[in-house]
Design a protein around this motif. Structure first.
Motif, PDB file in Angstrom:
ATOM      1  N   PHE A  19       0.847  -1.187   0.000  1.00  0.00           N
ATOM      2  CA  PHE A  19       0.000   0.000   0.000  1.00  0.00           C
ATOM      3  C   PHE A  19       0.885   1.239   0.000  1.00  0.00           C
ATOM      4  CE2 PHE A  19      -2.403  -3.448   1.849  1.00  0.00           C
ATOM      5  CZ  PHE A  19      -3.649  -3.331   1.245  1.00  0.00           C
ATOM      6  N   ASP A  20       0.897   1.946  -1.112  1.00  0.00           N
ATOM      7  CA  ASP A  20       1.814   3.065  -1.284  1.00  0.00           C
ATOM      8  C   ASP A  20       1.590   4.174  -0.264  1.00  0.00           C
ATOM      9  OD1 ASP A  20       2.960   1.772  -3.405  1.00  0.00           O
ATOM     10  OD2 ASP A  20       1.817   2.851  -4.933  1.00  0.00           O
ATOM     11  N   ARG A  21       0.361   4.355   0.155  1.00  0.00           N
ATOM     12  CA  ARG A  21       0.061   5.451   1.074  1.00  0.00           C
ATOM     13  C   ARG A  21       0.303   5.080   2.544  1.00  0.00           C
ATOM     14  NH1 ARG A  21      -3.308   9.801  -0.743  1.00  0.00           N
ATOM     15  NH2 ARG A  21      -3.706   9.674  -2.985  1.00  0.00           N
ATOM     16  N   LEU A  22       0.560   3.819   2.801  1.00  0.00           N
ATOM     17  CA  LEU A  22       0.835   3.398   4.174  1.00  0.00           C
ATOM     18  C   LEU A  22       2.309   3.672   4.477  1.00  0.00           C
ATOM     19  CD1 LEU A  22      -0.339   2.113   6.731  1.00  0.00           C
ATOM     20  CD2 LEU A  22       0.388  -0.113   5.831  1.00  0.00           C
TER      21      LEU A  22
ATOM     22  N   ALA B 137       2.249   3.506  16.041  1.00  0.00           N
ATOM     23  CA  ALA B 137       0.959   3.680  15.369  1.00  0.00           C
ATOM     24  C   ALA B 137       1.163   3.526  13.865  1.00  0.00           C
ATOM     25  CB  ALA B 137       0.377   5.064  15.678  1.00  0.00           C
ATOM     26  N   ALA B 138       0.056   3.323  13.168  1.00  0.00           N
ATOM     27  CA  ALA B 138       0.077   3.293  11.707  1.00  0.00           C
ATOM     28  C   ALA B 138      -0.081   4.707  11.172  1.00  0.00           C
ATOM     29  CB  ALA B 138      -1.048   2.409  11.185  1.00  0.00           C
ATOM     30  N   VAL B 139       0.538   4.976  10.017  1.00  0.00           N
ATOM     31  CA  VAL B 139       0.460   6.308   9.409  1.00  0.00           C
ATOM     32  C   VAL B 139       0.088   6.148   7.936  1.00  0.00           C
ATOM     33  CG1 VAL B 139       1.679   8.448   8.880  1.00  0.00           C
ATOM     34  CG2 VAL B 139       2.215   7.201  10.986  1.00  0.00           C
TER      35      VAL B 139
ATOM     36  N   THR C 139      -3.442  13.364  13.396  1.00  0.00           N
ATOM     37  CA  THR C 139      -2.861  13.816  12.125  1.00  0.00           C
ATOM     38  C   THR C 139      -1.512  14.481  12.374  1.00  0.00           C
ATOM     39  OG1 THR C 139      -3.931  15.994  12.238  1.00  0.00           O
ATOM     40  CG2 THR C 139      -5.109  14.248  11.050  1.00  0.00           C
ATOM     41  N   CYS C 140      -0.724  14.554  11.312  1.00  0.00           N
ATOM     42  CA  CYS C 140       0.493  15.362  11.319  1.00  0.00           C
ATOM     43  C   CYS C 140       0.869  15.639   9.865  1.00  0.00           C
ATOM     44  CB  CYS C 140       1.638  14.664  12.051  1.00  0.00           C
ATOM     45  SG  CYS C 140       2.322  13.231  11.194  1.00  0.00           S
ATOM     46  N   ARG C 141       1.796  16.534   9.657  1.00  0.00           N
ATOM     47  CA  ARG C 141       2.336  16.751   8.332  1.00  0.00           C
ATOM     48  C   ARG C 141       3.295  15.616   7.996  1.00  0.00           C
ATOM     49  NH1 ARG C 141      -0.341  19.415   5.055  1.00  0.00           N
ATOM     50  NH2 ARG C 141       1.567  19.811   3.850  1.00  0.00           N
ATOM     51  N   ARG C 142       3.405  15.294   6.728  1.00  0.00           N
ATOM     52  CA  ARG C 142       4.237  14.159   6.315  1.00  0.00           C
ATOM     53  C   ARG C 142       5.689  14.319   6.775  1.00  0.00           C
ATOM     54  NH1 ARG C 142       3.726  10.751   0.783  1.00  0.00           N
ATOM     55  NH2 ARG C 142       5.503   9.342   1.101  1.00  0.00           N
ATOM     56  N   GLU C 143       6.211  15.528   6.700  1.00  0.00           N
ATOM     57  CA  GLU C 143       7.610  15.749   7.075  1.00  0.00           C
ATOM     58  C   GLU C 143       7.823  15.682   8.590  1.00  0.00           C
ATOM     59  OE1 GLU C 143       5.654  19.834   6.556  1.00  0.00           O
ATOM     60  OE2 GLU C 143       5.637  17.880   5.545  1.00  0.00           O
ATOM     61  N   GLN C 144       6.737  15.635   9.351  1.00  0.00           N
ATOM     62  CA  GLN C 144       6.866  15.593  10.803  1.00  0.00           C
ATOM     63  C   GLN C 144       6.611  14.206  11.389  1.00  0.00           C
ATOM     64  OE1 GLN C 144       4.510  18.810  12.448  1.00  0.00           O
ATOM     65  NE2 GLN C 144       5.811  20.370  11.528  1.00  0.00           N
TER      66      GLN C 144
ATOM     67  N   THR D 106      -0.941  15.927   4.402  1.00  0.00           N
ATOM     68  CA  THR D 106      -1.331  15.563   5.758  1.00  0.00           C
ATOM     69  C   THR D 106      -1.311  14.047   5.891  1.00  0.00           C
ATOM     70  OG1 THR D 106      -2.752  17.505   5.949  1.00  0.00           O
ATOM     71  CG2 THR D 106      -3.174  15.706   7.482  1.00  0.00           C
ATOM     72  N   CYS D 107      -0.975  13.562   7.064  1.00  0.00           N
ATOM     73  CA  CYS D 107      -0.986  12.121   7.340  1.00  0.00           C
ATOM     74  C   CYS D 107      -1.991  11.806   8.439  1.00  0.00           C
ATOM     75  CB  CYS D 107       0.396  11.647   7.780  1.00  0.00           C
ATOM     76  SG  CYS D 107       1.636  11.736   6.491  1.00  0.00           S
TER      77      CYS D 107
END
Length: 359
Positions: free
Chosen positions: A39-42, A52-54, A156-161, A61-62
């Motif tokens: 799953f590319d988005r996982l 946790a899973a992201v 949630t968080c930003r992808r870079e965080q 946003t994640c």
């Protein structure tokens, strides 16, 4: 004549994060599960021992998803609910995120617990979620042999965080935000061996939200984070080492302890989970010669709602530690470092030398 109040701990074989599965058994079970890499988005799944899973959304946003629940480690139902909720929300903070909402997970031994006690457990969880600024938006309940409570939490968080437990770098320093000793306090509670002051300290640390993790994730010098829970600082430190393929060094003399932890450990208030943790992890851990058992027990002590273990750049370690203390974690300390070498964990014995400027 009034009936004796029900002791929640008498209805459970273990308590808090000490009732986790034996880590060796858990690793063998997870090894049989299918990989989630298709799953590319996982971004974070079951390939490492993350908190946790992201899942990546379209706008950078994640979504962070986790669940955590356990049996009681205290007899006060309101406190049990608060501690369990704090512990579950911590996984989102440990990934660098902020919680959005929670769903309650409730197991009740029907006929053994009066409804008013169950209501107090739920009230405690709701009060803590309100402190975190999130609603309990639903949940699920079943009839169980032992009381169980916890939450599924979405954040949630930003992808870079996103902060994983596998991204530590050689040369990093390790910071622990809360003191160790929750497991020995829990053992003392079950045997009526902890006084009022000790109990108040126990509740204060286990209901302290790890919300600082969300702020730290914006700092590029913070490379990896995890929360220290049922496997103790040795177990979760070893997970960090294995994930990064590096060696973690824990400096035993500077690991912060709850005020009565040493005395209780010396007096034999040790959980079965502490012994299981050592059996599972000890083969990959190097101890100094003559290292006392009580210190080893505290390093494998299962922490319910423990602190964050943070790997950060050495140049910023003292400033980051001071910042963490300033925002409400006075026991935060630099407890070790990350070195190049085969994945594993080494414990350094306490010394009589004065602590360094970064300790």
């Amino acid at each position: 004549m009034n009936a004796e109040p029900v002791r929640l701990t008498s209805l459970a074989h273990g308590g808090g994060c000490g009732c986790k599965l034996d880590p060796a058994i858990l690793r063998s079970l997870l090894a049989r599960q299918p990989a989630s890499g298709a799953f590319d988005r996982l971004l974070v799944g079951n390939e490492t021992a993350d908190d946790a899973a992201v899942w990546a959304l379209d706008d950078g946003t994640c979504l962070i998803a986790t669940t955590d629940f356990f049996t009681p480690m205290v007899d006060d139902p309101y406190d049990f609910g608060r501690i369990a909720a704090t512990n579950a929300i911590s996984d989102v903070y440990a990934m660098g995120g902020r919680p959005l909402l929670a769903l309650a997970i409730l197991g009740v031994p029907v006929g053994k617990l009066p409804p008013e006690i169950v209501a107090r457990i739920l009230d405690g969880g709701a009060s803590l979620c309100a402190e975190a600024g999130i609603p309990i938006a639903g949940g699920h309940s079943i009839d169980t042999p032992e009381p169980i409570y916890g939450l599924a939490v979405i954040g949630t968080c930003r992808r870079e965080q996103v902060r994983r437990n596998s991204d530590a770098r050689a040369g990093d320093r390790l910071i622990l935000t809360k003191p160790v000793g929750v497991g020995v306090y829990s053992a003392a509670i079950k045997r009526s061996g902890l006084g009022e002051d000790g109990y108040a300290e126990f509740v204060a640390t286990t209901t302290l939200l790890n919300r600082v993790g969300a702020d730290l994730a914006a700092d590029a010098d913070i490379h990896a984070m995890t929360d220290v829970t049922g496997f103790g600082i040795i177990g979760h430190g070893l997970e960090l080492a294995r994930g990064a393929g590096l060696r973690v060094v824990i400096e035993a003399g500077v690991v912060p302890l709850l005020t009565q932890a040493e005395t209780l450990a010396r007096d034999g208030f040790v959980t079965g989970a502490s012994h299981r943790n050592w059996s599972a992890f000890g083969g990959d851990v190097s101890l100094p010669e003559g290292f006392p058992d009580w210190r080893r027990h505290l390093l494998t002590d299962p922490q319910t709602s423990g602190g964050l273990l943070i790997a950060c750049a050495e140049r910023s370690a003292a400033a980051i530690r001071d910042r963490i203390r300033t925002v409400g974690y006075p026991a935060a300390a630099i407890v070790g470092r990350v070195e190049a070498g085969p994945a594993g964990l080494r414990v350094e014995a306490p010394t009589d030398r004065a602590p360094s400027a970064t300790a």
